[in-house]
Design a protein around this motif. Structure first.
Motif, PDB file in Angstrom:
ATOM      1  N   ALA A   1      -3.500  19.398  -3.732  1.00 47.85           N
ATOM      2  CA  ALA A   1      -4.265  20.278  -4.917  1.00 47.85           C
ATOM      3  C   ALA A   1      -5.145  19.083  -5.756  1.00 47.85           C
ATOM      4  O   ALA A   1      -4.635  17.877  -6.178  1.00 47.85           O
ATOM      5  CB  ALA A   1      -3.541  21.070  -5.805  1.00 47.85           C
ATOM      6  N   ALA A   2      -6.368  19.297  -5.949  1.00 47.49           N
ATOM      7  CA  ALA A   2      -7.324  18.461  -6.813  1.00 47.49           C
ATOM      8  C   ALA A   2      -6.925  18.566  -8.334  1.00 47.49           C
ATOM      9  O   ALA A   2      -6.979  19.682  -8.666  1.00 47.49           O
ATOM     10  CB  ALA A   2      -8.680  18.465  -6.365  1.00 47.49           C
ATOM     11  N   ALA A   3      -6.891  17.657  -9.164  1.00 46.15           N
ATOM     12  CA  ALA A   3      -6.806  17.846 -10.675  1.00 46.15           C
ATOM     13  C   ALA A   3      -7.524  16.730 -11.264  1.00 46.15           C
ATOM     14  O   ALA A   3      -7.841  15.701 -10.672  1.00 46.15           O
ATOM     15  CB  ALA A   3      -5.306  18.028 -10.894  1.00 46.15           C
ATOM     16  N   ASN A   4      -7.672  16.845 -12.543  1.00 43.01           N
ATOM     17  CA  ASN A   4      -7.875  15.494 -13.269  1.00 43.01           C
ATOM     18  C   ASN A   4      -7.262  15.605 -14.552  1.00 43.01           C
ATOM     19  O   ASN A   4      -7.114  16.559 -15.315  1.00 43.01           O
ATOM     20  CB  ASN A   4      -9.749  15.561 -13.546  1.00 43.01           C
ATOM     21  N   ILE A   5      -7.213  14.097 -14.803  1.00 45.08           N
ATOM     22  CA  ILE A   5      -6.221  13.996 -16.346  1.00 45.08           C
ATOM     23  C   ILE A   5      -7.405  13.370 -17.018  1.00 45.08           C
ATOM     24  O   ILE A   5      -7.703  11.949 -16.674  1.00 45.08           O
ATOM     25  CB  ILE A   5      -5.070  13.283 -15.928  1.00 45.08           C
ATOM     26  N   SER A   6      -7.731  13.892 -18.050  1.00 46.46           N
ATOM     27  CA  SER A   6      -8.775  13.205 -18.750  1.00 46.46           C
ATOM     28  C   SER A   6      -9.995  12.637 -18.170  1.00 46.46           C
ATOM     29  O   SER A   6     -10.579  11.501 -18.076  1.00 46.46           O
ATOM     30  CB  SER A   6      -8.264  11.974 -19.595  1.00 46.46           C
ATOM     31  N   GLY A   7     -10.383  13.761 -17.167  1.00 47.59           N
ATOM     32  CA  GLY A   7     -11.840  13.224 -16.276  1.00 47.59           C
ATOM     33  C   GLY A   7     -11.242  12.340 -15.293  1.00 47.59           C
ATOM     34  O   GLY A   7     -12.274  12.231 -14.344  1.00 47.59           O
ATOM     35  N   GLN A   8     -10.087  11.536 -15.012  1.00 49.86           N
ATOM     36  CA  GLN A   8      -9.750  10.984 -13.889  1.00 49.86           C
ATOM     37  C   GLN A   8      -9.110  11.752 -12.725  1.00 49.86           C
ATOM     38  O   GLN A   8      -8.527  12.660 -12.784  1.00 49.86           O
ATOM     39  CB  GLN A   8      -8.760  10.008 -14.316  1.00 49.86           C
ATOM     40  N   PRO A   9      -9.747  11.565 -11.453  1.00 51.20           N
ATOM     41  CA  PRO A   9      -9.235  12.256 -10.306  1.00 51.20           C
ATOM     42  C   PRO A   9      -7.852  12.261  -9.975  1.00 51.20           C
ATOM     43  O   PRO A   9      -7.325  11.018 -10.292  1.00 51.20           O
ATOM     44  CB  PRO A   9     -10.138  12.029  -9.140  1.00 51.20           C
ATOM     45  N   VAL A  10      -7.357  13.204  -9.682  1.00 52.19           N
ATOM     46  CA  VAL A  10      -5.742  13.181  -9.339  1.00 52.19           C
ATOM     47  C   VAL A  10      -5.632  13.999  -8.164  1.00 52.19           C
ATOM     48  O   VAL A  10      -6.096  15.097  -8.076  1.00 52.19           O
ATOM     49  CB  VAL A  10      -4.626  13.615 -10.661  1.00 52.19           C
ATOM     50  N   VAL A  11      -4.646  13.647  -7.359  1.00 52.03           N
ATOM     51  CA  VAL A  11      -4.208  14.395  -6.232  1.00 52.03           C
ATOM     52  C   VAL A  11      -2.881  14.851  -6.218  1.00 52.03           C
ATOM     53  O   VAL A  11      -1.865  13.859  -6.348  1.00 52.03           O
ATOM     54  CB  VAL A  11      -4.433  13.670  -4.756  1.00 52.03           C
TER      55      VAL A  11
END
Lengths: 501, 100
Positions: free
Chosen positions: A107-117
């Motif tokens: 699942a794609a996410a972002n933490i403070s605008g940074q891409p996270v998988v």
């Protein structure tokens, strides 16, 4: 999305048209340069997952730019994404992933605008590579379709088929760089091919409707007014929300060039309301399914689209061919009715479950063309015009007479007091089937049982008059695909059936 | 409650609960208007047999006898005062009703 045509085009757009808008959400506009950069950053984020080469990877299909970027990043790295509904049951996933040889779900996410998988399903990984040795067998994307057993079927799309579909769609709907396309359907639906992936491949702009507000009339009307799409494609539910019978908004949306009806039969009454709102548009009724993609299209102006009681399927798209197989198993020659089999240039490889593939995909022995049994029943008139009759398994026998509940629903929705109608056949030892009509009235109306029966008697054979009528004051329940949820409606009438027994 | 009201109440309670008895005219053709179907008509005939103690065995029933509530009432009046043999098997007396 592992499609060279799309990835090369995105790269080209980022290089040569970096400031062109690729995707618009309610809060942000992403240009092609930003999108391409986002994809690259998701590629970097994927290194933490350590995927083997060329595997199938499920992606939780939240409708966000980050999810799109993740799917494209997977494709760039040679993986085939499987878009799965965020609401897909956890009990179903292991069985489905096992059959589809899915390595893991991300699942794609972002933490403070940074891409996270995020790794959603870390266990039970299958390390089988996708069979990419033969380019003809290459699969850019996998989608799910409903299965009769409750386990969704996974459809393997074909690279050549998807590329050909993009070319057809762009040409037919005159999409060019700068065109704007509304995306209303969930990302895991096949409708996203036309609404998201094709526009991106052609350098156009995708307008992502907010999933959380997708059932709010006010939001949808404002979205169309402000985003001014050139192309809208949606299921009838969208249009009934956008153009409700009781809404005081009388504005027209005359910048929309193409209005596409798809997914289900769009009732004449609803088409009339839509035509009022889009007086300058060309209207299209598109027929297809996940396995074949679009197969037929009927296009008409604002006058013609409301004239038909039931919209024709139209003409086969590109070199699509079709066969109508009668109940006796022979190919129909001339006018008549039967099951529709189609062969389109967009045809999928099949399902990941080869047994299911063998049930519905076959090679016709004269032309050697691959065909798909749609399960849909169509009628062909003397002029060769096709209309959808319903699902092959919808037809029931009432006191020995073949009866199509959809015909009855169509008649009932002609009544000015009736907004929606669903006819549910209930098995009966004596009659074969007893028909129950569930009626959603127009706002402020209470249709009288006698009036509805007399109206049916005027327009239908006696065996098609429902024996029981039930009023459903709230909107009829819908499935996640925007179709009437017949299973829930059958449960709604259950207590009343017991009383009537 | 007179016969017509009783018949109407039975139809609207047991056979077509979506119909308000007030709106159901007594001269409306029950089958062709879709108020009831042929199998519901069989239930109606059986109810009339039991409710009015009429045995249909020896009675020559014409379809029009059950076409409207008024006609049913006329049928009931005619046969509740006649001397009908009550020993016949009535299972075949409603054959004409079994049409699609």
């Amino acid at each position: 999305m592992k499609l060279p045509l799309l990835l090369n085009s995105l790269n080209n757009s980022a290089a040569h048209f970096p400031n062109n808008v690729a995707i618009v959400t309610d809060t942000t506009a992403w240009n092609y340069k930003q999108l391409w950069s986002r994809i690259a950053r998701f590629e970097s984020a994927l290194t933490a997952i350590a995927l083997p080469a060329h595997v199938a990877v499920a992606v939780t299909a939240h409708k966000t730019v980050d999810t799109l970027a993740l799917m494209l990043a997977l494709g760039k790295q040679g993986h085939t994404p499987l878009a799965v509904s965020p609401t897909l049951g956890s009990m179903v996933k292991p069985m489905m992933y096992n059959t589809a040889r899915v390595y893991c779900e991300l699942a794609a996410a972002n933490i403070s605008g940074q891409p996270v998988v995020n790794l959603v399903t870390p266990d039970k990984r299958q390390a089988d590579a996708m069979p990419d040795a033969d380019p003809a067998d290459s699969c850019p994307l996998m989608l799910t379709t409903s299965g009769s057993t409750g386990i969704p079927k996974v459809v393997k799309l074909r690279t050549e088929g998807v590329s050909a579909f993009f070319d057809w769609g762009a040409e037919y709907f005159q999409l060019t760089r700068g065109s704007r396309v509304l995306s209303y359907a969930p990302l895991n639906f096949d409708l996203s091919l036309l609404e998201i992936w094709m526009p991106l491949a052609k350098g156009a702009t995708v307008i992502l409707a907010d999933t959380a507000r997708a059932t709010q009339t006010g939001y949808l009307q404002a979205l169309i007014r402000h985003s001014r799409p050139d192309l809208i494609q949606a299921v009838p539910m969208f249009y009934s929300l956008l153009c409700p019978d009781s809404n005081s908004y009388n504005g027209v949306m005359d910048e929309v060039r193409h209005v596409v009806f798809t997914g289900d039969t769009t009732p004449q009454k609803l088409r009339e309301r839509v035509a009022t709102r889009f007086p300058q548009s060309v209207f299209h009724n598109v027929y297809g399914c996940t396995e074949t993609n679009n197969s037929f299209v009927y296009s008409a102006d604002v006058q013609a689209i409301v004239r038909h009681e039931r919209l024709p399927l139209g003409r086969p798209i590109n070199e699509a061919s079709y066969r109508i197989i009668t109940d006796d198993g022979v190919e129909l020659d001339g006018a008549g009715e039967g099951e529709l089999h189609t062969s389109t240039p967009f045809l999928a490889h099949g399902y990941t479950d080869t047994k299911l593939t063998a049930n519905v995909f076959y090679t016709e022995y004269v032309s050697h063309s691959p065909y798909y049994r749609t399960g849909d029943r169509v009628a062909r008139d003397e002029l060769g015009q096709l209309t959808l009759v319903g699902r092959n398994d919808f037809i029931v026998k009432v006191r020995g007479v073949r009866t199509n509940p959809l015909d009855i629903e169509q008649v009932l929705t002609k009544m000015p007091t009736v907004k929606n109608a669903v006819v549910v056949p209930v098995n009966d030892e004596t009659c074969g089937a007893v028909l129950h009509a569930v009626i959603e009235p127009m706002q402020g109306q209470t249709p009288d049982g006698l009036t509805m029966r007399m109206f049916c008697a005027q327009h239908l054979p006696q065996t098609s008059i429902p024996r029981h009528f039930h009023l459903h004051k709230n909107p009829l329940p819908m499935t996640s695909t925007g179709k009437t949820d017949r299973n829930s409606i059958a449960l709604f009438i259950q207590p009343q059936r017991n009383e009537l027994a | 409650m007179n016969n017509e009201q009783r018949i109407k109440a039975y139809i609207c309670e047991k056979l077509a609960p979506d119909i308000n008895p007030i709106t159901l005219p007594t001269d409306i053709d029950l089958l062709s208007s879709g108020v009831i179907d042929s199998l519901s008509l069989v239930r109606l005939v059986v109810w009339i047999e039991e409710e009015y103690d009429i045995l249909m065995g020896d009675i020559d029933i014409a379809p029009e006898d059950f076409s409207t509530i008024e006609m049913i009432n006329t049928f009931i009046k005619r046969h509740t005062i006649s001397d009908v043999t009550r020993t016949r098997d009535v299972s075949n007396s409603t054959e004409f009703l079994f049409q699609p």
